[in-house]
Design a protein around this motif. Structure first.
Motif, PDB file in Angstrom:
ATOM      1  N   UNK A 257       0.833  -1.213   0.000  1.00 50.02           N
ATOM      2  CA  UNK A 257       0.000   0.000   0.000  1.00 50.02           C
ATOM      3  C   UNK A 257       0.864   1.259   0.000  1.00 50.02           C
ATOM      4  N   UNK A 258       1.878   1.288   0.850  1.00 47.81           N
ATOM      5  CA  UNK A 258       2.718   2.476   0.971  1.00 47.81           C
ATOM      6  C   UNK A 258       3.763   2.571  -0.128  1.00 47.81           C
ATOM      7  N   UNK A 259       3.974   1.457  -0.858  1.00 51.59           N
ATOM      8  CA  UNK A 259       4.977   1.408  -1.933  1.00 51.59           C
ATOM      9  C   UNK A 259       6.363   1.791  -1.428  1.00 51.59           C
ATOM     10  N   UNK A 260       6.686   1.331  -0.237  1.00 51.59           N
ATOM     11  CA  UNK A 260       8.015   1.610   0.307  1.00 51.59           C
ATOM     12  C   UNK A 260       8.335   0.616   1.410  1.00 51.59           C
ATOM     13  N   UNK A 261       9.256  -0.296   1.133  1.00 49.24           N
ATOM     14  CA  UNK A 261       9.686  -1.226   2.176  1.00 49.24           C
ATOM     15  C   UNK A 261      10.440  -0.480   3.270  1.00 49.24           C
ATOM     16  N   UNK A 262      11.122   0.611   2.871  1.00 50.99           N
ATOM     17  CA  UNK A 262      11.851   1.406   3.859  1.00 50.99           C
ATOM     18  C   UNK A 262      10.893   1.996   4.888  1.00 50.99           C
ATOM     19  N   UNK A 263       9.713   2.467   4.421  1.00 48.66           N
ATOM     20  CA  UNK A 263       8.732   3.050   5.341  1.00 48.66           C
ATOM     21  C   UNK A 263       8.258   2.004   6.347  1.00 48.66           C
ATOM     22  N   UNK A 264       7.977   0.789   5.864  1.00 48.13           N
ATOM     23  CA  UNK A 264       7.515  -0.280   6.754  1.00 48.13           C
ATOM     24  C   UNK A 264       8.615  -0.685   7.727  1.00 48.13           C
ATOM     25  N   UNK A 265       9.838  -0.799   7.223  1.00 52.91           N
ATOM     26  CA  UNK A 265      10.969  -1.187   8.070  1.00 52.91           C
ATOM     27  C   UNK A 265      11.219  -0.145   9.156  1.00 52.91           C
ATOM     28  N   UNK A 266      11.195   1.132   8.751  1.00 53.81           N
ATOM     29  CA  UNK A 266      11.421   2.213   9.721  1.00 53.81           C
ATOM     30  C   UNK A 266      10.295   2.236  10.759  1.00 53.81           C
ATOM     31  N   UNK A 267       9.047   1.946  10.317  1.00 46.95           N
ATOM     32  CA  UNK A 267       7.925   1.859  11.254  1.00 46.95           C
ATOM     33  C   UNK A 267       8.183   0.772  12.296  1.00 46.95           C
ATOM     34  N   UNK A 268       8.618  -0.404  11.822  1.00 45.64           N
ATOM     35  CA  UNK A 268       8.880  -1.525  12.734  1.00 45.64           C
ATOM     36  C   UNK A 268       9.988  -1.170  13.720  1.00 45.64           C
ATOM     37  N   UNK A 269      11.042  -0.526  13.226  1.00 39.81           N
ATOM     38  CA  UNK A 269      12.139  -0.107  14.101  1.00 39.81           C
ATOM     39  C   UNK A 269      11.626   0.892  15.138  1.00 39.81           C
ATOM     40  N   UNK A 270      10.770   1.820  14.698  1.00 39.70           N
ATOM     41  CA  UNK A 270      10.196   2.801  15.614  1.00 39.70           C
ATOM     42  C   UNK A 270       9.335   2.163  16.682  1.00 39.70           C
ATOM     43  N   UNK A 271       8.541   1.147  16.304  1.00 41.06           N
ATOM     44  CA  UNK A 271       7.703   0.439  17.276  1.00 41.06           C
ATOM     45  C   UNK A 271       8.558  -0.255  18.337  1.00 41.06           C
ATOM     46  N   UNK A 272       9.631  -0.891  17.881  1.00 45.13           N
ATOM     47  CA  UNK A 272      10.511  -1.594  18.814  1.00 45.13           C
ATOM     48  C   UNK A 272      11.214  -0.600  19.730  1.00 45.13           C
ATOM     49  N   UNK A 273      11.683   0.517  19.152  1.00 40.72           N
ATOM     50  CA  UNK A 273      12.364   1.540  19.951  1.00 40.72           C
ATOM     51  C   UNK A 273      11.434   2.127  21.012  1.00 40.72           C
ATOM     52  N   UNK A 274      10.131   2.213  20.670  1.00 39.08           N
ATOM     53  CA  UNK A 274       9.148   2.767  21.609  1.00 39.08           C
ATOM     54  C   UNK A 274       8.626   1.730  22.594  1.00 39.08           C
ATOM     55  N   UNK A 275       9.042   0.480  22.433  1.00 39.16           N
ATOM     56  CA  UNK A 275       8.596  -0.574  23.330  1.00 39.16           C
ATOM     57  C   UNK A 275       7.206  -1.095  23.031  1.00 39.16           C
ATOM     58  N   UNK A 276       6.666  -0.784  21.817  1.00 34.61           N
ATOM     59  CA  UNK A 276       5.317  -1.228  21.459  1.00 34.61           C
ATOM     60  C   UNK A 276       5.293  -2.667  20.969  1.00 34.61           C
ATOM     61  N   UNK A 277       6.425  -3.175  20.529  1.00 33.67           N
ATOM     62  CA  UNK A 277       6.525  -4.583  20.130  1.00 33.67           C
ATOM     63  C   UNK A 277       7.939  -5.064  20.369  1.00 33.67           C
ATOM     64  N   UNK A 278       8.094  -6.375  20.441  1.00 32.78           N
ATOM     65  CA  UNK A 278       9.399  -6.960  20.693  1.00 32.78           C
ATOM     66  C   UNK A 278      10.116  -7.331  19.405  1.00 32.78           C
ATOM     67  N   UNK A 279      11.345  -7.741  19.554  1.00 29.51           N
ATOM     68  CA  UNK A 279      12.172  -8.138  18.419  1.00 29.51           C
ATOM     69  C   UNK A 279      11.546  -9.297  17.659  1.00 29.51           C
ATOM     70  N   UNK A 280      11.021 -10.290  18.397  1.00 26.98           N
ATOM     71  CA  UNK A 280      10.424 -11.472  17.777  1.00 26.98           C
ATOM     72  C   UNK A 280       9.192 -11.105  16.943  1.00 26.98           C
ATOM     73  N   UNK A 281       8.482 -10.045  17.313  1.00 24.38           N
ATOM     74  CA  UNK A 281       7.319  -9.598  16.550  1.00 24.38           C
ATOM     75  C   UNK A 281       7.726  -8.795  15.320  1.00 24.38           C
ATOM     76  N   UNK A 282       8.821  -8.057  15.415  1.00 24.34           N
ATOM     77  CA  UNK A 282       9.229  -7.157  14.327  1.00 24.34           C
ATOM     78  C   UNK A 282       9.853  -7.899  13.151  1.00 24.34           C
TER      79      UNK A 282
END
Length: 347
Positions: free
Chosen positions: A61-86
């Motif tokens: 949808x976003x046409x950017x794997x970088x956007x999705x990857x950066x989102x996942x990194x941001x979620x992990x950095x914020x403690x919203x999900x763990x490494x195993x989920x990302x």
């Protein structure tokens, strides 16, 4: 000399148009659907399989794997999900990014200016809001294909240049060299979609014998390098982030590197599989679709191999980036640092 200058200007000008269109489309799609994608990613990551689907959907949808990857990194950095989920989200993002190559494989040259016109009209007539974002995204989509057409037009004279064809023959004969070329291209351009679009256009250019000047077996190593080079975006995004965020970026790198090391020895069989699942026809007419299918095959295969081994990936990145050991406190130092009691100070 003048001809080479025109080719260079046309190639880099077309690439600039492609990148601008790609960024315009991606940024506006993120504005239109970014919050929904964030909600989906946060909701379905408890199951690794659904994490892969969520990552693929978000990237498509976003046409950017970088956007999705950066989102996942941001979620992990914020403690919203763990490494195993990302990690499954990263795998899904790799699959989702192949949609761009599949779209590019369609011959939309006859409709490019119409797409640009429709996007421009919607962009100008719509008020601020979702519709304006969608119109701007469509306008960027049209510019993206206009850039591809520009690059394709200027590449044709290169196919008749014996010096250039000899150089390409040397690259295609050494797979490792092809991987290095693809990696460097993506590192410079910072977009695997752009370098794959260039590769698709270049491969669709006929040589003196009428066949593709590079062929599918010559294109696959460059494609592997494109996948490897795209991991630099995640690594850059993890700078200054938490330890777990850095591990997410590292898992992306390991995922693509392991696939590259595996597929570089299986180029012949991989090309045969891709040719079998792709449309039949003259090579120069179907090779863009074959490259898109090879890109999809690579990422789907590596996801199938790694998804049951997410726990192994976690152990690998934890071993490479272990927790920082805290220095034990020195009791004597604590005693010396303790302020003296008032009575002792008076004495």
């Amino acid at each position: 000399m003048e001809e080479l200058l025109q080719i260079g200007l046309g190639l880099f000008g077309g690439l600039a148009l492609f990148l601008y269109g790609m960024n315009l489309m991606s940024n506006n799609l993120q504005e239109a659907a970014g919050e929904r994608m964030r909600a989906i990613l946060a909701a379905v990551t408890k199951n690794p399989f659904f994490g892969v689907l969520a990552g693929a959907l978000a990237t498509a949808v976003l046409q950017s794997s970088s956007a999705t990857t950066v989102m996942a990194i941001g979620f992990v950095a914020a403690g919203l999900m763990g490494l195993r989920q990302a990690i499954p989200i990263i795998m899904g993002a790799n699959i989702g990014t192949t949609i761009t190559a599949q779209i590019i494989a369609f011959k939309l040259s006859d409709y490019v200016l119409g797409i640009v016109l429709v996007g421009f009209l919607v962009m100008q007539l719509a008020k601020q809001g979702q519709m304006k974002y969608v119109g701007t995204a469509v306008f960027g989509f049209g510019l993206l294909f206009l850039g591809i057409d520009t690059m394709g037009a200027v590449m044709k004279p290169l196919a008749e240049n014996p010096v250039f064809t000899d150089m390409i023959a040397q690259v295609t004969g050494v797979p490792v060299l092809g991987v290095l070329v693809g990696t460097l291209m993506t590192l410079v351009v910072q977009s695997s979609s752009a370098t794959i679009a260039v590769l698709q256009n270049f491969a669709a250019t006929p040589g003196v014998d009428g066949a593709s000047i590079i062929g599918l077996e010559g294109a696959i190593p460059i494609l592997l390098g494109d996948n490897l080079g795209t991991t630099i975006t995640a690594l850059l995004a993890a700078i200054g982030q938490s330890r777990d965020a850095k591990r997410v970026a590292l898992s992306h790198c390991i995922f693509n590197l392991s696939g590259c090391l595996l597929f570089v020895w299986l180029i012949g069989p991989a090309a045969a599989v891709v040719a079998a699942i792709s449309p039949a026809g003259p090579e120069v007419e179907v090779i863009a679709r074959q490259i898109a299918n090879a890109h999809t095959l690579f990422n789907v295969t590596m996801t199938v191999l790694w998804l049951p081994l997410v726990s192994v990936m976690v152990k690998i990145v934890m071993a490479i980036l272990p927790e920082k050991l805290r220095r034990p406190r020195d009791p004597l130092a604590d005693t010396l640092e303790t302020p003296l009691a008032p009575d002792a100070a008076a004495a």
